[in-house]
Write a protein that holds these residues in place. Structure first.
Motif, PDB file in Angstrom:
ATOM      1  N   SER A  32       0.795  -1.226   0.000  1.00 21.94           N
ATOM      2  CA  SER A  32       0.000   0.000   0.000  1.00 21.94           C
ATOM      3  C   SER A  32       0.825   1.272   0.000  1.00 21.94           C
ATOM      4  CB  SER A  32      -0.941   0.003   1.202  1.00 21.94           C
ATOM      5  OG  SER A  32      -0.186   0.008   2.386  1.00 21.94           O
ATOM      6  N   GLY A  33       2.130   1.194  -0.132  1.00 22.53           N
ATOM      7  CA  GLY A  33       2.918   2.402  -0.266  1.00 22.53           C
ATOM      8  C   GLY A  33       4.053   2.503   0.724  1.00 22.53           C
ATOM      9  N   LEU A  34       4.806   3.572   0.559  1.00 23.74           N
ATOM     10  CA  LEU A  34       6.007   3.765   1.354  1.00 23.74           C
ATOM     11  C   LEU A  34       5.697   4.049   2.823  1.00 23.74           C
ATOM     12  CD1 LEU A  34       9.056   3.961   1.281  1.00 23.74           C
ATOM     13  CD2 LEU A  34       8.826   6.377   0.746  1.00 23.74           C
ATOM     14  N   ALA A  35       4.675   4.838   3.097  1.00 23.65           N
ATOM     15  CA  ALA A  35       4.355   5.183   4.488  1.00 23.65           C
ATOM     16  C   ALA A  35       3.959   3.944   5.286  1.00 23.65           C
ATOM     17  CB  ALA A  35       3.243   6.223   4.530  1.00 23.65           C
ATOM     18  N   SER A  36       3.161   3.102   4.670  1.00 22.04           N
ATOM     19  CA  SER A  36       2.728   1.885   5.356  1.00 22.04           C
ATOM     20  C   SER A  36       3.911   0.945   5.577  1.00 22.04           C
ATOM     21  CB  SER A  36       1.645   1.186   4.545  1.00 22.04           C
ATOM     22  OG  SER A  36       1.266  -0.006   5.166  1.00 22.04           O
ATOM     23  N   GLY A  37       4.763   0.819   4.558  1.00 23.89           N
ATOM     24  CA  GLY A  37       5.935  -0.039   4.705  1.00 23.89           C
ATOM     25  C   GLY A  37       6.890   0.465   5.771  1.00 23.89           C
ATOM     26  N   THR A  38       7.053   1.792   5.820  1.00 25.78           N
ATOM     27  CA  THR A  38       7.924   2.384   6.835  1.00 25.78           C
ATOM     28  C   THR A  38       7.392   2.141   8.233  1.00 25.78           C
ATOM     29  OG1 THR A  38       8.592   4.086   5.276  1.00 25.78           O
ATOM     30  CG2 THR A  38       8.999   4.529   7.599  1.00 25.78           C
ATOM     31  N   SER A  39       6.094   2.279   8.397  1.00 28.15           N
ATOM     32  CA  SER A  39       5.518   2.041   9.723  1.00 28.15           C
ATOM     33  C   SER A  39       5.621   0.565  10.120  1.00 28.15           C
ATOM     34  CB  SER A  39       4.060   2.508   9.773  1.00 28.15           C
ATOM     35  OG  SER A  39       3.254   1.705   8.955  1.00 28.15           O
ATOM     36  N   GLU A  40       5.463  -0.332   9.151  1.00 29.69           N
ATOM     37  CA  GLU A  40       5.605  -1.757   9.449  1.00 29.69           C
ATOM     38  C   GLU A  40       7.048  -2.086   9.834  1.00 29.69           C
ATOM     39  OE1 GLU A  40       3.329  -4.226   9.658  1.00 29.69           O
ATOM     40  OE2 GLU A  40       1.783  -2.715   9.338  1.00 29.69           O
ATOM     41  N   LEU A  41       8.012  -1.503   9.128  1.00 29.52           N
ATOM     42  CA  LEU A  41       9.414  -1.752   9.476  1.00 29.52           C
ATOM     43  C   LEU A  41       9.775  -1.155  10.833  1.00 29.52           C
ATOM     44  CD1 LEU A  41      11.257  -1.298   6.083  1.00 29.52           C
ATOM     45  CD2 LEU A  41      10.951  -3.391   7.385  1.00 29.52           C
ATOM     46  N   THR A  42       9.211  -0.008  11.154  1.00 25.26           N
ATOM     47  CA  THR A  42       9.452   0.581  12.471  1.00 25.26           C
ATOM     48  C   THR A  42       8.874  -0.303  13.570  1.00 25.26           C
ATOM     49  OG1 THR A  42       9.411   2.780  11.501  1.00 25.26           O
ATOM     50  CG2 THR A  42       9.101   2.644  13.878  1.00 25.26           C
ATOM     51  N   ALA A  43       7.688  -0.832  13.344  1.00 22.98           N
ATOM     52  CA  ALA A  43       7.084  -1.739  14.322  1.00 22.98           C
ATOM     53  C   ALA A  43       7.922  -3.003  14.481  1.00 22.98           C
ATOM     54  CB  ALA A  43       5.663  -2.089  13.908  1.00 22.98           C
ATOM     55  N   PHE A  44       8.437  -3.519  13.361  1.00 23.66           N
ATOM     56  CA  PHE A  44       9.286  -4.707  13.416  1.00 23.66           C
ATOM     57  C   PHE A  44      10.576  -4.416  14.175  1.00 23.66           C
ATOM     58  CE2 PHE A  44      12.700  -7.299  11.537  1.00 23.66           C
ATOM     59  CZ  PHE A  44      12.243  -8.561  11.899  1.00 23.66           C
ATOM     60  N   LYS A  45      11.188  -3.231  13.924  1.00 27.31           N
ATOM     61  CA  LYS A  45      12.421  -2.844  14.622  1.00 27.31           C
ATOM     62  C   LYS A  45      12.171  -2.737  16.122  1.00 27.31           C
ATOM     63  CE  LYS A  45      13.826   1.333  14.680  1.00 27.31           C
ATOM     64  NZ  LYS A  45      14.309   2.685  14.416  1.00 27.31           N
ATOM     65  N   ASP A  46      11.055  -2.138  16.504  1.00 26.47           N
ATOM     66  CA  ASP A  46      10.722  -2.027  17.927  1.00 26.47           C
ATOM     67  C   ASP A  46      10.552  -3.399  18.559  1.00 26.47           C
ATOM     68  OD1 ASP A  46      10.826   0.697  17.644  1.00 26.47           O
ATOM     69  OD2 ASP A  46       8.637   0.944  17.504  1.00 26.47           O
ATOM     70  N   TRP A  47       9.913  -4.308  17.831  1.00 27.27           N
ATOM     71  CA  TRP A  47       9.702  -5.663  18.332  1.00 27.27           C
ATOM     72  C   TRP A  47      11.043  -6.369  18.523  1.00 27.27           C
ATOM     73  CZ3 TRP A  47      10.729 -10.355  15.812  1.00 27.27           C
ATOM     74  CH2 TRP A  47      10.231 -11.485  16.457  1.00 27.27           C
ATOM     75  N   VAL A  48      11.949  -6.221  17.552  1.00 29.54           N
ATOM     76  CA  VAL A  48      13.265  -6.872  17.649  1.00 29.54           C
ATOM     77  C   VAL A  48      14.056  -6.307  18.823  1.00 29.54           C
ATOM     78  CG1 VAL A  48      15.504  -7.091  16.492  1.00 29.54           C
ATOM     79  CG2 VAL A  48      13.413  -7.567  15.243  1.00 29.54           C
ATOM     80  N   TRP A  49      14.023  -4.973  19.013  1.00 31.31           N
ATOM     81  CA  TRP A  49      14.747  -4.372  20.128  1.00 31.31           C
ATOM     82  C   TRP A  49      14.184  -4.839  21.469  1.00 31.31           C
ATOM     83  CZ3 TRP A  49      19.365  -2.713  20.089  1.00 31.31           C
ATOM     84  CH2 TRP A  49      19.894  -2.088  18.982  1.00 31.31           C
ATOM     85  N   THR A  50      12.872  -4.955  21.563  1.00 28.82           N
ATOM     86  CA  THR A  50      12.259  -5.442  22.804  1.00 28.82           C
ATOM     87  C   THR A  50      12.675  -6.874  23.095  1.00 28.82           C
ATOM     88  OG1 THR A  50      10.363  -4.000  22.427  1.00 28.82           O
ATOM     89  CG2 THR A  50      10.060  -5.804  23.986  1.00 28.82           C
TER      90      THR A  50
END
Length: 105
Positions: A32-50
């Protein structure tokens, strides 16, 4: 059976690419676009850091218990803390260097 036959014939790259593209276009969050992909990657990064933080905490607790039970020396316990700090520092230095050279993580 056709999928298995294609993989066995050496066309696994084509099959993998087809399945990968089907998964990307079937998932609205990924297509669905760059903004959605960026938010998904940010959520994934937060999950990995946790998850990494939880594993580091458990590692230090286990090492402390082992040191208290005289299975390892206190010096080895201190070295395990230093190892955690060095690995975390490497990640921080790489993030800083990417920012310096204009490659935003």
């Amino acid at each position: 059976m056709d999928l298995l036959r294609d993989v066995l014939k050496g066309q696994s790259a084509k099959v993998f690419f087809s399945v990968f593209m089907a998964l990307i276009f079937a998932n609205p969050a990924l297509a669905s676009g760059l903004a959605s992909g960026t938010s998904e990657l940010t959520a994934f990064k937060d999950w990995v850091w946790t998850l990494t933080g939880i594993f580091v905490f458990l590692f230090i607790i286990v090492q402390a218990v082992r040191a208290m039970m005289d299975q390892i020396t206190w010096l080895e316990f201190a070295l395990s803390i230093v190892k955690v700090v060095v690995v975390g520092g490497c990640i921080t230095v790489v993030t800083w260097a990417m920012g310096v050279f204009g490659v935003a993580p």
